[in-house]
Write a protein that holds these residues in place. Structure first.
Motif, short mmCIF file in Angstrom:
data_model
loop_
_atom_site.label_atom_id
_atom_site.label_comp_id
_atom_site.label_asym_id
_atom_site.label_seq_id
_atom_site.Cartn_x
_atom_site.Cartn_y
_atom_site.Cartn_z
N GLU A 55 33.49 24.30 22.03
CA GLU A 55 33.30 23.17 22.94
C GLU A 55 34.36 23.16 24.04
N ILE A 56 35.59 23.48 23.71
CA ILE A 56 36.65 23.57 24.72
C ILE A 56 36.32 24.68 25.71
N GLN A 57 35.89 25.82 25.20
CA GLN A 57 35.53 26.94 26.05
C GLN A 57 34.38 26.55 26.99
N ARG A 58 33.43 25.82 26.48
CA ARG A 58 32.29 25.39 27.28
C ARG A 58 32.73 24.47 28.42
N ARG A 59 33.60 23.52 28.12
CA ARG A 59 34.10 22.61 29.16
C ARG A 59 34.89 23.37 30.23
N ARG A 60 35.71 24.30 29.79
CA ARG A 60 36.54 25.06 30.74
C ARG A 60 35.71 26.03 31.58
N ALA A 61 34.55 26.43 31.07
CA ALA A 61 33.72 27.40 31.79
C ALA A 61 32.76 26.74 32.78
N ALA A 62 32.73 25.42 32.84
CA ALA A 62 31.79 24.72 33.73
C ALA A 62 31.82 25.23 35.17
N PRO A 63 32.97 25.59 35.73
CA PRO A 63 32.95 26.10 37.10
C PRO A 63 32.12 27.39 37.28
N LEU A 64 31.84 28.08 36.20
CA LEU A 64 31.08 29.33 36.32
C LEU A 64 29.62 29.09 36.69
N TRP A 65 29.09 27.89 36.46
CA TRP A 65 27.70 27.62 36.81
C TRP A 65 27.57 26.49 37.84
N SER A 66 28.66 26.16 38.47
CA SER A 66 28.61 25.12 39.50
C SER A 66 29.30 25.57 40.78
N ILE A 67 29.14 26.84 41.12
CA ILE A 67 29.75 27.40 42.32
C ILE A 67 29.00 26.89 43.54
N VAL A 68 29.74 26.52 44.56
CA VAL A 68 29.16 26.08 45.82
C VAL A 68 29.28 27.23 46.82
N SER A 69 28.20 27.51 47.50
CA SER A 69 28.17 28.60 48.46
C SER A 69 29.17 28.35 49.58
N PRO A 70 29.94 29.37 49.95
CA PRO A 70 30.91 29.19 51.03
C PRO A 70 30.24 29.10 52.41
N GLY A 71 29.00 29.54 52.46
CA GLY A 71 28.28 29.49 53.73
C GLY A 71 26.79 29.40 53.49
N SER A 72 26.05 29.29 54.57
CA SER A 72 24.61 29.17 54.42
C SER A 72 23.89 30.47 54.81
N ASP A 73 24.64 31.52 55.03
CA ASP A 73 24.00 32.80 55.34
C ASP A 73 23.32 33.34 54.09
N PRO A 74 22.29 34.17 54.26
CA PRO A 74 21.52 34.66 53.12
C PRO A 74 22.35 35.37 52.05
N ALA A 75 23.34 36.14 52.44
CA ALA A 75 24.15 36.87 51.46
C ALA A 75 24.98 35.91 50.61
N SER A 76 25.59 34.92 51.22
CA SER A 76 26.40 33.94 50.48
C SER A 76 25.52 33.14 49.52
N VAL A 77 24.36 32.71 50.01
CA VAL A 77 23.46 31.92 49.17
C VAL A 77 22.96 32.76 48.00
N ARG A 78 22.59 34.01 48.27
CA ARG A 78 22.09 34.90 47.21
C ARG A 78 23.18 35.15 46.16
N ASN A 79 24.39 35.44 46.62
CA ASN A 79 25.48 35.71 45.67
C ASN A 79 25.85 34.47 44.86
N THR A 80 25.84 33.31 45.51
CA THR A 80 26.14 32.07 44.79
C THR A 80 25.07 31.78 43.75
N THR A 81 23.81 31.96 44.13
CA THR A 81 22.70 31.74 43.20
C THR A 81 22.82 32.67 42.00
N ALA A 82 23.13 33.95 42.27
CA ALA A 82 23.27 34.91 41.17
C ALA A 82 24.46 34.56 40.28
#
Length: 134
Positions: A55-82
């Motif tokens: 459970e501690i590991q799960r809480r600490r790992a939350a940033p791994l699935w809540s990344i915000v794209s640094p830009g709106s270009d297709p490459a940034s959006v694709r990489n963030t989504t992946a």
């Protein structure tokens, strides 16, 4: 809605049973895990610590699935989504591990509780039949 005792799509712990037997030589085969009370209690504490670590590991790992794209270009959006999809897979893994361990903890607690109630009931009955003295 009834809660099913499953972990994953094809793995069920419904048939998994734990039994407490202080004399393991006379425990027999009951179709599950038979442990002494001492061993089962120790294992229960180990599993509780493991569940807490997951459970501690799960809480600490939350940033791994809540990344915000640094830009709106297709490459940034694709990489963030992946990256978020990969993080969500990791979250799913940790969730399943947590559920698995929690189910086993529940089964062990039930086994220990049932045995404790039976022991208390037997002690009360012995006390009622003559004070437990021969």
């Amino acid at each position: 809605m009834a809660e099913q005792n499953t972990v994953g799509d094809d793995f069920s712990l419904a048939g998994l049973n734990f039994f407490v037997a202080d004399d393991l030589n006379r425990a027999g085969s009951a179709g599950g895990f038979t442990l002494s009370r001492e061993d089962m209690t120790a294992e229960l504490e180990n599993l509780r610590r493991l569940h807490n670590r997951i459970e501690i590991q799960r809480r600490r790992a939350a940033p791994l699935w809540s990344i915000v794209s640094p830009g709106s270009d297709p490459a940034s959006v694709r990489n963030t989504t992946a990256s978020n999809a990969s993080g969500e897979s990791y979250d799913d893994l940790l969730t399943r591990q947590s559920q698995f361990v929690a189910t086993i903890i529940g089964k062990i607690e039930t086994a220990l509780g049932m045995t404790q109630r039976h022991d208390e009931q037997a002690a009360a009955e012995i006390g009622n039949v003559g004070g437990g003295h021969f």
